[in-house]
Design an enzyme around this catalytic site. Structure first.
Site, PDB file in Angstrom:
ATOM      1  N   GLU A 135       0.856  -1.188   0.000  1.00 13.46           N
ATOM      2  CA  GLU A 135       0.000   0.000   0.000  1.00 13.46           C
ATOM      3  C   GLU A 135       0.890   1.236   0.000  1.00 13.46           C
ATOM      4  O   GLU A 135       1.823   1.340   0.802  1.00 13.46           O
ATOM      5  CB  GLU A 135      -0.916   0.015   1.221  1.00 13.46           C
ATOM      6  N   GLU A 140      -2.214  11.343   3.370  1.00 16.13           N
ATOM      7  CA  GLU A 140      -3.209  11.071   4.402  1.00 16.13           C
ATOM      8  C   GLU A 140      -3.213  12.238   5.384  1.00 16.13           C
ATOM      9  O   GLU A 140      -2.160  12.794   5.731  1.00 16.13           O
ATOM     10  CB  GLU A 140      -2.876   9.792   5.170  1.00 16.13           C
TER      11      GLU A 140
END
Length: 253
Positions: A135, A140
């Site tokens: 990932e 974020e």
């Protein structure tokens, strides 16, 4: 080698050095709806196989909370009664690629409990599962940590935990639009915010446990509510909140 050949060789070298990067993918979110040749909607609460989307998140995803307005992708998170709603899209089976420079321009929401992200998963996730697929979190942000951006990667060696990560504090990150760039190569992954280098991930060992990033990946864009990372507390007074994506682009040299 005669003079003519020398000239042709020099010209070819110059062209190779100055040739523009190839655009593999670009979405500027023009028009008034999502381009479904590039994206898929993910909907629901993840149940029965991945309830809470694997993170105890509270939101139910629905395409009703995604729009394209004034050249921007807009994801809106709301609370309706005792339920939270938001939106999530991915490019699986439509835009999948291996290596390149990814750039996106975003305007972040604010408020305790929201968790917007632009990220990538390995296309082999259906066969090997997560985190074996790898990932790559391009950006974020969690509202409980104002002014902070996470640049993170998840690998089997870290058991999926966020060990390979850098937190970058930027006082005005919530104000206006900001550009996030990730340069993904076979040997490392580099992160930039507004043109400034903030993190480079280089594994200790180049194997599938430590660097599961040598195969194709696809995009995901979403805004979660609550969860193990975004919450657990949620300030219900913040809703509705909006996450804006101006563009996303992939180039290769």
């Amino acid at each position: 080698m005669n003079n003519r050949n020398l000239i042709f060789t020099a010209l070819a070298l110059c062209l190779s050095l100055t040739s523009p990067a190839q655009v593999l993918f670009e979405d500027n979110f023009e028009g008034d709806s999502l381009d479904m040749t590039k994206w898929n909607h993910e909907e629901g609460d993840g149940c029965p196989n991945l309830c809470g989307w694997g993170n105890n998140e509270r939101q139910i995803y629905s395409r009703d909370y995604l729009s394209v307005e004034d050249g921007k992708l807009v994801i809106t998170a709301v609370k309706d009664g005792d339920k939270y709603y938001s939106a999530k899209i991915n490019s699986k089976d439509k835009m999948e690629f291996q290596y390149g420079t990814i750039e996106t321009r975003l305007k972040l929401p604010q408020g305790h409990g929201i968790w917007p992200a632009v990220w990538m998963l390995g296309t082999n996730i259906g066969e090997v599962g997560w985190p074996a697929s790898g990932e790559i979190d391009l950006m974020e942000y969690v509202g409980r940590e104002p002014h902070t951006i996470y640049s993170s990667l998840h690998t089997p060696a870290s058991h999926g935990d966020t060990e390979n990560s850098k937190k970058t504090f930027i006082e005005d990150i919530e104000e206006g639009y900001h550009t996030f760039k990730t340069v993904w190569t076979k040997d490392d992954i580099q992160y930039y915010i507004d043109g400034e280098h903030v993190y480079t991930f280089t594994p200790k060992v180049y194997d599938e446990e430590h660097y599961p990033f040598r195969h194709p990946f696809y995009f995901l864009i979403n805004m979660a509510v609550g969860g193990n990372f975004g919450g657990p507390e949620v300030d219900d007074t913040i809703f509705p909140v909006k996450f804006y994506v101006d563009y996303i682009k992939v180039t290769q040299e």
